[in-house]
Motif scaffolding. Sequence first.
Motif, mmCIF file in Angstrom:
data_model
loop_
_atom_site.group_PDB
_atom_site.id
_atom_site.type_symbol
_atom_site.label_atom_id
_atom_site.label_comp_id
_atom_site.label_asym_id
_atom_site.label_seq_id
_atom_site.Cartn_x
_atom_site.Cartn_y
_atom_site.Cartn_z
ATOM 1 N N THR A 1 -3.264 -16.231 -9.663
ATOM 2 C CA THR A 1 -2.026 -15.605 -10.124
ATOM 3 C C THR A 1 -2.155 -14.097 -9.976
ATOM 4 O OG1 THR A 1 -1.559 -17.374 -11.716
ATOM 5 C CG2 THR A 1 -0.458 -15.264 -12.066
ATOM 6 N N LEU A 2 -1.252 -13.515 -9.201
ATOM 7 C CA LEU A 2 -1.238 -12.071 -8.986
ATOM 8 C C LEU A 2 -0.031 -11.501 -9.728
ATOM 9 C CD1 LEU A 2 -2.658 -9.759 -7.452
ATOM 10 C CD2 LEU A 2 -1.094 -10.189 -5.548
ATOM 11 N N PRO A 3 -0.250 -10.759 -10.827
ATOM 12 C CA PRO A 3 0.869 -10.227 -11.620
ATOM 13 C C PRO A 3 1.741 -9.269 -10.815
ATOM 14 C CG PRO A 3 -1.186 -10.134 -12.860
ATOM 15 C CD PRO A 3 -1.551 -10.459 -11.445
ATOM 16 N N ARG A 4 2.966 -9.113 -11.274
ATOM 17 C CA ARG A 4 3.918 -8.226 -10.604
ATOM 18 C C ARG A 4 3.339 -6.825 -10.450
ATOM 19 N NH1 ARG A 4 9.039 -8.798 -14.354
ATOM 20 N NH2 ARG A 4 7.343 -9.049 -15.868
ATOM 21 N N GLY A 5 3.434 -6.299 -9.234
ATOM 22 C CA GLY A 5 2.954 -4.955 -8.959
ATOM 23 C C GLY A 5 1.483 -4.862 -8.633
ATOM 24 N N ASP A 6 0.725 -5.923 -8.859
ATOM 25 C CA ASP A 6 -0.710 -5.899 -8.588
ATOM 26 C C ASP A 6 -1.002 -6.202 -7.122
ATOM 27 O OD1 ASP A 6 -1.226 -5.271 -11.170
ATOM 28 O OD2 ASP A 6 -2.501 -7.011 -11.592
ATOM 29 N N THR A 7 -2.214 -5.882 -6.713
ATOM 30 C CA THR A 7 -2.628 -6.120 -5.331
ATOM 31 C C THR A 7 -3.999 -6.780 -5.284
ATOM 32 O OG1 THR A 7 -3.699 -3.956 -5.116
ATOM 33 C CG2 THR A 7 -1.359 -4.093 -4.519
ATOM 34 N N ILE A 8 -4.251 -7.477 -4.199
ATOM 35 C CA ILE A 8 -5.593 -7.919 -3.832
ATOM 36 C C ILE A 8 -5.995 -7.060 -2.645
ATOM 37 C CG2 ILE A 8 -6.991 -9.808 -2.928
ATOM 38 C CD1 ILE A 8 -5.211 -11.759 -4.389
ATOM 39 N N GLN A 9 -7.030 -6.263 -2.814
ATOM 40 C CA GLN A 9 -7.419 -5.296 -1.800
ATOM 41 C C GLN A 9 -7.836 -5.979 -0.492
ATOM 42 O OE1 GLN A 9 -7.081 -1.961 -2.151
ATOM 43 N NE2 GLN A 9 -6.157 -2.429 -4.151
ATOM 44 N N LEU A 10 -7.722 -5.220 0.594
ATOM 45 C CA LEU A 10 -8.134 -5.742 1.892
ATOM 46 C C LEU A 10 -9.593 -6.185 1.842
ATOM 47 C CD1 LEU A 10 -6.535 -3.159 4.361
ATOM 48 C CD2 LEU A 10 -5.798 -5.505 3.941
ATOM 49 N N HIS A 11 -9.843 -7.345 2.423
ATOM 50 C CA HIS A 11 -11.196 -7.890 2.438
ATOM 51 C C HIS A 11 -11.333 -8.844 3.617
ATOM 52 C CE1 HIS A 11 -8.754 -10.886 0.294
ATOM 53 N NE2 HIS A 11 -9.597 -11.782 0.795
ATOM 54 N N THR A 12 -12.530 -9.294 3.853
ATOM 55 C CA THR A 12 -12.790 -10.300 4.876
ATOM 56 C C THR A 12 -13.820 -11.273 4.324
ATOM 57 O OG1 THR A 12 -13.389 -10.656 7.197
ATOM 58 C CG2 THR A 12 -14.624 -8.970 5.992
ATOM 59 N N HIS A 13 -14.130 -12.331 5.080
ATOM 60 C CA HIS A 13 -15.068 -13.339 4.587
ATOM 61 C C HIS A 13 -15.631 -14.129 5.756
ATOM 62 C CE1 HIS A 13 -11.123 -15.185 4.904
ATOM 63 N NE2 HIS A 13 -10.722 -14.561 3.817
ATOM 64 N N ASP A 14 -16.686 -14.878 5.486
ATOM 65 C CA ASP A 14 -17.319 -15.659 6.554
ATOM 66 C C ASP A 14 -16.860 -17.115 6.540
ATOM 67 O OD1 ASP A 14 -18.578 -16.718 4.345
ATOM 68 O OD2 ASP A 14 -20.631 -16.345 5.042
ATOM 69 N N PHE A 15 -15.733 -17.402 5.903
ATOM 70 C CA PHE A 15 -15.211 -18.760 5.799
ATOM 71 C C PHE A 15 -13.708 -18.759 6.056
ATOM 72 C CE2 PHE A 15 -15.714 -16.727 1.675
ATOM 73 C CZ PHE A 15 -14.432 -16.756 1.143
ATOM 74 N N ALA A 16 -13.155 -19.936 6.237
ATOM 75 C CA ALA A 16 -11.711 -20.087 6.438
ATOM 76 C C ALA A 16 -11.033 -20.323 5.094
ATOM 77 C CB ALA A 16 -11.432 -21.253 7.385
ATOM 78 N N GLU A 17 -9.750 -19.969 5.025
ATOM 79 C CA GLU A 17 -8.966 -20.183 3.808
ATOM 80 C C GLU A 17 -7.594 -20.742 4.161
ATOM 81 O OE1 GLU A 17 -10.270 -16.805 0.562
ATOM 82 O OE2 GLU A 17 -8.748 -16.288 2.037
ATOM 83 N N ILE A 18 -7.046 -21.510 3.232
ATOM 84 C CA ILE A 18 -5.643 -21.915 3.295
ATOM 85 C C ILE A 18 -4.989 -21.452 2.004
ATOM 86 C CG2 ILE A 18 -4.027 -23.847 3.348
ATOM 87 C CD1 ILE A 18 -6.002 -25.374 5.044
#
Length: 280
Positions: free
Chosen positions: A23-40
């Motif tokens: 859950t990402l609250p209004r106005g919040d962000t998830i910063q740019l990132h990368t990873h060694d796995f796949a996501e859906i």
Amino acid sequence: MHRFRFESIAPAPEDAYVLARVTLPRGDTIQLHTHDFAEIHWVEQGEGEHRVNGMSVPVRASHLLLIRPTDVHGFECGGDQDLVFVVLAFRRKTLTHLRTRYFSDMPSFYGGTARLPKAVELDGEQLRLAGAQADILANAPRTLFHLERFLLNLFFIIHSHPSRQVPAACPNWLRRAYTTIQCPEVLTGGVKAFKQVCGRSAAHVSRACRQWLGATPSQIVTRFRMDHAAKQLAMTDRSILDISMECGFDSLSHFYRLFKQRHGISPNQYRVRNKFTAGS
């Protein structure tokens, strides 16, 4: 920029996947990132921006995002609601195995080499089917068997409607052309007809197809032609010459070659195999 490793997020070393609701609250962000796995990522509620590979793409409820291990991305919540999505993370080698075993003839599988990851907007029936499969996965042991079962079912749901393979953020003119070219009367005209339906310059159409669909106009048209031919072979008694001409081919040998590239067997073999299966 942070790089996540699968081993650092999996509760146990033997786990084949991680499933979580974010859950990402209004106005919040998830910063740019990368990873060694796949996501859906499956958006359940709200809307926002998916910042990925130097671009910003709108996302909203019903969007399904297939994130590759090479993608650099983050999120920003917009609108009046929190942005809620389910995240399924799994190892890169699982994605490689599925691509090699089941999707080797599909260059655009899981986004292919397109700049943006694949994003699909699910319709009501697809949401219902995907939701049922996700419920099963949430309560299952985190084994490779249950993961692959879920992924194959999900890919079947996504690809059961070809028009739904267009990324959610794809320009409307390309989305319309992609749907229209599947009509037999337009498909006969080939790449020329596809570009005319697009209403853009040839160079613009080619760039957009590579960016949004991960394939050239010729590859897109050929795929639909061969799939249409396969349906005609399976469901009618029309001659192969007649079917090839309807698909826009003047050369029967050229039709045979492309059909075998797409389906692995000749048109004659495809028809015989299909009739045998239907009558068995």
